[in-house]
Design an enzyme around this catalytic site. Structure first.
Site, PDB file in Angstrom:
ATOM      1  N   HIS A 130       0.836  -1.217   0.000  1.00 26.81           N
ATOM      2  CA  HIS A 130       0.000   0.000   0.000  1.00 26.81           C
ATOM      3  C   HIS A 130       0.862   1.254   0.000  1.00 26.81           C
ATOM      4  O   HIS A 130       1.508   1.590   0.999  1.00 26.81           O
ATOM      5  CB  HIS A 130      -0.917   0.010   1.231  1.00 26.81           C
ATOM      6  N   HIS A 141       1.365   5.437  -2.061  1.00 31.63           N
ATOM      7  CA  HIS A 141       0.856   6.499  -2.948  1.00 31.63           C
ATOM      8  C   HIS A 141       2.053   7.148  -3.639  1.00 31.63           C
ATOM      9  O   HIS A 141       2.622   8.109  -3.119  1.00 31.63           O
ATOM     10  CB  HIS A 141       0.054   7.534  -2.160  1.00 31.63           C
ATOM     11  N   GLN A 161      -9.542   9.302  -5.337  1.00 31.11           N
ATOM     12  CA  GLN A 161      -9.261   9.980  -4.060  1.00 31.11           C
ATOM     13  C   GLN A 161     -10.423  10.840  -3.561  1.00 31.11           C
ATOM     14  O   GLN A 161     -10.703  10.901  -2.368  1.00 31.11           O
ATOM     15  CB  GLN A 161      -7.999  10.840  -4.204  1.00 31.11           C
ATOM     16  N   HIS A 165      -9.435   1.602  -0.127  1.00 31.93           N
ATOM     17  CA  HIS A 165      -9.318   2.326   1.133  1.00 31.93           C
ATOM     18  C   HIS A 165     -10.682   2.168   1.801  1.00 31.93           C
ATOM     19  O   HIS A 165     -11.696   2.545   1.205  1.00 31.93           O
ATOM     20  CB  HIS A 165      -9.047   3.801   0.884  1.00 31.93           C
ATOM     21  N   GLU A 204     -11.334   4.356   6.723  1.00 28.47           N
ATOM     22  CA  GLU A 204     -10.155   5.012   7.299  1.00 28.47           C
ATOM     23  C   GLU A 204     -10.656   6.177   8.153  1.00 28.47           C
ATOM     24  O   GLU A 204     -10.579   7.346   7.777  1.00 28.47           O
ATOM     25  CB  GLU A 204      -9.199   5.499   6.201  1.00 28.47           C
ATOM     26  N   ASP A 255       2.324   3.259   2.929  1.00 33.18           N
ATOM     27  CA  ASP A 255       1.268   4.232   2.628  1.00 33.18           C
ATOM     28  C   ASP A 255       1.817   5.563   2.111  1.00 33.18           C
ATOM     29  O   ASP A 255       1.516   5.969   1.004  1.00 33.18           O
ATOM     30  CB  ASP A 255       0.359   4.450   3.850  1.00 33.18           C
TER      31      ASP A 255
HETATM   32 FE   FE2 Z   1      -3.601   5.045   1.389  1.00 30.84          FE
END
Ligand code: FE2
Length: 426
Positions: free
Chosen positions: A58, A60, A153, A211, A214, A310
């Site tokens: 995971h 970005h 996102q 995701h 969260e 992440d």
């Molecule tokens: Fe993430």
């Protein structure tokens, strides 16, 4: 004639004095004791740990190394991070994203991290980040496996044209279907997004990595819908729930029903300890919640859990370096996984478990696997975690990609003879 013979290796499962023979980029023999065969190159592990490479399930990569652009996250929350990324997006250039991602991949290789699943934002109608990371995936392919997740996102339903943009990213070659149900406008929209995205993955024969939940809100229960849709559509073993931080705050009775539902659907889980411990709990006074999902309880259900990095130096997190031993050590502490067996599970959470989630072919140290491995300045996985051990050599397909000198300290103490020792590694 072998291409490479590794001798005197300790393996993560505890076997010692192992020899690993490499030909044409694969292990052709893995045996206890010496192996009599001519080899072009030899590597004496001297009893140290030879591990399969680290895997990050995971990340970005479109946002990495953008810390401070255009400003720093003041509240430290997920929501300000998303807003900040929204401020930065119009100013991104493809070249800058490519350059930063390639720089991060160099860091990763140096630390023995040779496979990364990165989410890539599809909310921007230009799909600039998607184009950039597809270019990065092509360029790093000779030395690093990069898998991409189409990640809306700003919410696939909340963004005008969000689903069409996500589908366009898949058409361009992005590998996995992503989502962010807790950021849709309502719980109902969140559930709808999970259903529609899972249906899309089923139609296209793709994996899902969402995701999910969260948040610290115990009523954020999209993982339940994710498990249900996985069952309904027959996606068993192809769906991953990332973060799942609301599980930390859920009622214990509800979790006792949820965990078997997740196991039945063969869900996979990625927890991101460094990010979860810093982004979550920001609305709490004291006591402050840890905001990490229930890792030991998930593992006890037979659910594979990976620890992900992440973020590294981006709108959500100001630190990080692609060091999966740091990630695993944080997970170990936050989840209080301190028994011998649990510490070994933490090592698996940055090696074998994420490799399974990514579906990496030929991963491992068995005969027939790719000759990808890391020689660590440690004698076993627990020592590697304790010391964040130096990655002495990093090999892929039997070829050395990176080497780092061992950590050595010279001591000059009054009244004692001076000595040079691997103290930093003890
Ligand atoms: Fe993430």
């Amino acid at each position: 004639m072998l291409d490479l013979l590794v001798t005197h290796a300790t393996l993560p499962d505890g076997r010692t004095d192992m020899s690993l023979a490499v030909r044409d980029g694969r292990f052709v023999d893995v045996v206890a004791g010496p192996l009599q065969a001519p080899a072009r190159q030899t590597l004496d592990a001297q009893g140290l740990l030879v591990s399969p490479p680290f895997v990050d399930a995971h990340f970005h990569m479109d946002a990495t190394l953008s810390y401070g652009m255009p400003r720093v996250n003041q509240s430290g929350t997920l929501l300000e991070g998303i807003a900040l990324w929204g401020e930065l997006k119009p100013h991104l250039t493809q070249q800058a994203v490519v350059d930063r991602a390639l720089a991060y991949c160099d860091w990763a290789v140096a630390r023995g991290l040779l496979a990364i699943r990165s989410h890539v934002d599809t909310s921007d109608p230009r799909l600039l980040a998607v184009e950039a990371l597809l270019e990065v995936r092509r360029r790093v392919a000779p030395y690093l496996d990069l898998q991409l997740v189409a990640f809306p996102q700003d919410g696939v339903l909340r963004t005008p044209g969000g689903m069409a943009q996500l589908e366009r990213a898949l058409d361009l070659g992005v590998d996995v279907v992503g989502g962010i149900p807790h950021f849709e406008r309502t719980m109902a929209d969140g559930a709808t997004s999970v259903r529609q995205l899972c249906e899309l993955a089923a139609r296209r024969g793709l994996q899902v990595d969402m995701h999910c939940d969260e948040s610290d809100d115990p009523h954020s229960r999209h993982v339940e819908t994710l498990a249900f849709e996985t069952q309904r559509l027959g996606l068993h073993g192809r769906v991953t729930g990332s973060h799942l931080t609301s599980m930390h705050s859920m009622d214990n009775y509800y979790v006792s029903k949820l965990l078997p539902l997740m196991a039945e659907a063969q869900l996979q889980v990625v927890s991101n300890p460094l990010i979860n411990i810093t982004l979550q709990g920001r609305h709490d006074t004291y006591p402050k919640r840890r905001g990490m999902t229930r890792v030991p309880e998930l593992l006890a259900q037979g659910i594979p859990v990976a620890f992900g990095q992440d973020c590294v130096m981006d709108p959500w997190y100001s630190l990080g370096s692609g060091d999966m031993l740091e990630v695993a050590a944080m997970g170990l502490h936050v989840a209080q996984m301190t028994s011998q067996a649990a510490m070994r599970q933490c090592f698996e959470a940055v090696t074998t478990h994420p490799a399974r989630i990514l579906g990496l072919e030929g991963y491992g140290l068995q005969t027939g696997c790719h000759a990808d491995f890391v020689l660590l300045q440690a004698r076993d996985p627990i020592e590697a975690l304790r010391l964040r051990a130096t990655r002495l050599q990093v090999y892929r397909r039997g070829i050395c990609l990176a080497s780092t000198p061992p950590a050595l300290t010279r001591l000059q103490l009054p009244g004692r003879p001076s000595s040079t020792d691997g103290l930093a590694a003890r």
